[in-house]
Motif scaffolding. Structure first.
Motif, PDB file in Angstrom:
ATOM      1  N   ALA A 139       4.483  -0.490  15.788  1.00 54.14           N
ATOM      2  CA  ALA A 139       3.040  -0.607  16.006  1.00 54.14           C
ATOM      3  C   ALA A 139       2.271  -0.368  14.709  1.00 54.14           C
ATOM      4  N   LEU A 140       2.702   0.616  13.930  1.00 55.16           N
ATOM      5  CA  LEU A 140       2.052   0.898  12.652  1.00 55.16           C
ATOM      6  C   LEU A 140       2.192  -0.278  11.696  1.00 55.16           C
ATOM      7  N   ASP A 141       3.391  -0.804  11.604  1.00 58.02           N
ATOM      8  CA  ASP A 141       3.659  -1.924  10.705  1.00 58.02           C
ATOM      9  C   ASP A 141       2.754  -3.119  11.042  1.00 58.02           C
ATOM     10  N   LYS A 142       2.613  -3.390  12.320  1.00 55.64           N
ATOM     11  CA  LYS A 142       1.761  -4.495  12.766  1.00 55.64           C
ATOM     12  C   LYS A 142       0.303  -4.241  12.387  1.00 55.64           C
ATOM     13  N   TRP A 143      -0.157  -3.021  12.624  1.00 55.36           N
ATOM     14  CA  TRP A 143      -1.557  -2.680  12.306  1.00 55.36           C
ATOM     15  C   TRP A 143      -1.809  -2.731  10.803  1.00 55.36           C
ATOM     16  N   ILE A 144      -0.900  -2.173  10.015  1.00 55.82           N
ATOM     17  CA  ILE A 144      -1.070  -2.185   8.567  1.00 55.82           C
ATOM     18  C   ILE A 144      -1.146  -3.626   8.053  1.00 55.82           C
ATOM     19  N   SER A 177      -2.265  -6.098   9.543  1.00 60.84           N
ATOM     20  CA  SER A 177      -3.521  -6.700   9.961  1.00 60.84           C
ATOM     21  C   SER A 177      -4.709  -6.274   9.093  1.00 60.84           C
ATOM     22  N   ILE A 178      -4.586  -5.147   8.369  1.00 64.30           N
ATOM     23  CA  ILE A 178      -5.722  -4.670   7.578  1.00 64.30           C
ATOM     24  C   ILE A 178      -5.506  -4.819   6.076  1.00 64.30           C
ATOM     25  N   VAL A 179      -4.282  -5.136   5.668  1.00 63.58           N
ATOM     26  CA  VAL A 179      -3.978  -5.284   4.239  1.00 63.58           C
ATOM     27  C   VAL A 179      -3.948  -6.768   3.902  1.00 63.58           C
ATOM     28  N   ALA A 180      -4.800  -7.152   3.011  1.00 64.21           N
ATOM     29  CA  ALA A 180      -4.878  -8.581   2.655  1.00 64.21           C
ATOM     30  C   ALA A 180      -3.630  -9.025   1.915  1.00 64.21           C
ATOM     31  N   PRO A 229       0.825  -1.209   0.000  1.00 67.08           N
ATOM     32  CA  PRO A 229       0.000   0.000   0.000  1.00 67.08           C
ATOM     33  C   PRO A 229       0.858   1.257   0.000  1.00 67.08           C
ATOM     34  N   THR A 230       0.197   2.385  -0.205  1.00 68.55           N
ATOM     35  CA  THR A 230       0.840   3.694  -0.140  1.00 68.55           C
ATOM     36  C   THR A 230       0.356   4.419   1.108  1.00 68.55           C
ATOM     37  N   ILE A 264     -16.480   6.424  11.189  1.00 67.68           N
ATOM     38  CA  ILE A 264     -15.496   5.874  10.245  1.00 67.68           C
ATOM     39  C   ILE A 264     -15.700   4.359  10.171  1.00 67.68           C
ATOM     40  N   LYS A 265     -16.055   3.891   9.008  1.00 67.10           N
ATOM     41  CA  LYS A 265     -16.362   2.467   8.852  1.00 67.10           C
ATOM     42  C   LYS A 265     -15.142   1.645   8.444  1.00 67.10           C
ATOM     43  N   LYS A 266     -14.050   2.305   8.154  1.00 70.09           N
ATOM     44  CA  LYS A 266     -12.791   1.626   7.810  1.00 70.09           C
ATOM     45  C   LYS A 266     -11.963   1.424   9.084  1.00 70.09           C
ATOM     46  N   PRO A 267     -10.942   0.555   9.030  1.00 71.27           N
ATOM     47  CA  PRO A 267     -10.050   0.381  10.190  1.00 71.27           C
ATOM     48  C   PRO A 267      -9.348   1.678  10.572  1.00 71.27           C
ATOM     49  N   VAL A 268      -9.211   1.862  11.870  1.00 67.31           N
ATOM     50  CA  VAL A 268      -8.603   3.083  12.416  1.00 67.31           C
ATOM     51  C   VAL A 268      -7.519   2.704  13.424  1.00 67.31           C
ATOM     52  N   PHE A 269      -6.407   3.429  13.372  1.00 74.26           N
ATOM     53  CA  PHE A 269      -5.327   3.302  14.360  1.00 74.26           C
ATOM     54  C   PHE A 269      -5.183   4.649  15.052  1.00 74.26           C
TER      55      PHE A 269
END
Length: 326
Positions: A316-321, A323-326, A31-32, A263-268
């Protein structure tokens, strides 16, 4: 980042302003990340995140926001309404033809990211916020009412400094007391904001008396860049964010349909434990109401979390990303 200029591009957005932004194309399948800074910062305030995520193949779009750095600096504060800024950022993404984008903001950049979520959610996979969390639209509460509400919820007024930054003489005050200003913006002890920024009038007293306090060493690397860029670009643009907030935000919020407040999308949300202005408890309460897919991390840092604890933020960001990017 390689240097202040390497990797930067320029584009004219649909309303005619030139934006200066860092760009790195994503590797296949990655992703970007769109990174929006706040006050008073520059694209390079994200340098620790840029270096980390570029090395992992993520795409990056990191603008100097309107009024900053190499981007245009209109004098009219109504040009800084966040619906307009959000459209500008979408224009940049469309110019680069990037998809699978995650928007991230810090400080005022979090407000712009909030409006991206409200008006352009379909362009993004998710949204991340640092220090200042998601800010829902405010179509009806005057600033004084917001101050009263926050004071009642937290126990003190966290917005007292807005009066100074939106004042007619704000630019002159900052320019004439610049060393005190930078001390107050980047203090070594972030708790001083509770006494020298939060109470109405306290920031003005601090600047006019040329008070000093030790600075956060994490920002020393960027200080020569700040001095060069802000002395060249001036303070009208950066301070216009406060004027726009006090004169126009309610009308701007009316552009957002009620059903888009959530916000219906994933949020960090990266909360900052030592931040006495963007208090974690307040950010969490808002997220609980409007962000059903929220991930919250608390960092042992003050407001400038991106540079104070970059390794923890990036991990933390890397882990979250992931988790939401297939």
């Amino acid at each position: 980042m390689e240097s202040l200029h390497t990797g930067f591009k320029e584009v004219q957005v649909s309303r005619g302003y030139k934006y200066h932004y860092y760009f790195s194309a994503p590797e296949t399948g990655k992703p970007t990340l769109l990174l929006a800074h706040g006050f008073p910062s520059l694209a390079i305030d994200w340098r620790c995140q840029i270096a980390y995520f570029k090395a992992k193949g993520y795409g990056l779009v990191v603008p100097d926001m309107l009024g900053y750095g190499g981007t245009d600096k209109p004098a009219d504060h109504k040009e800084y309404l966040h619906s307009l800024l959000a459209r500008d950022l979408v224009d940049i993404l469309e110019h680069e033809k990037v998809t699978n984008v995650i928007a991230m903001g810090h400080d005022w950049g979090s407000k712009t990211t909030s409006v991206l979520a409200n008006l352009f959610s379909g362009h993004f996979l998710g949204f991340a916020f640092f220090a200042l969390g998601y800010i829902p639209p405010n179509p009806s509460k005057p600033f004084a009412e917001l101050e009263e509400e926050i004071t009642k919820a937290i126990g003190y007024n966290t917005l007292g400094y807005w009066g100074l930054f939106a004042a007619p003489d704000a630019v002159e005050l900052v320019e004439n007391h610049i060393e005190s200003f930078w001390d107050l913006i980047h203090p070594k002890d972030p708790r001083i904001w509770k006494y020298n920024s939060c109470p109405p009038g306290a920031s003005r007293v601090f600047l006019e008396s040329d008070s000093r306090t030790p600075r956060d060493p994490a920002h020393q690397e960027l200080q020569p860049v700040y001095e060069k860029e802000f002395s060249k670009g001036g303070w009208v643009g950066p301070l216009n964010y406060y004027k726009a907030a006090l004169d126009g935000d309610m009308e701007d919020s009316k552009k957002i349909p009620l059903e888009n407040y959530t916000i219906k999308k994933p949020v960090f949300i990266g909360c900052t434990k030592k931040d006495v202005i963007c208090v974690p408890a307040f950010q969490k309460a808002v997220a609980a109401q409007f962000c059903p897919q929220v991930t919250i991390e608390e960092f042992d840092a003050g407001h400038w979390v991106l540079t104070d604890v970059p390794e923890e933020v990036n991990s933390a960001l890397d882990k979250w990303i992931s988790s939401i990017v297939a």
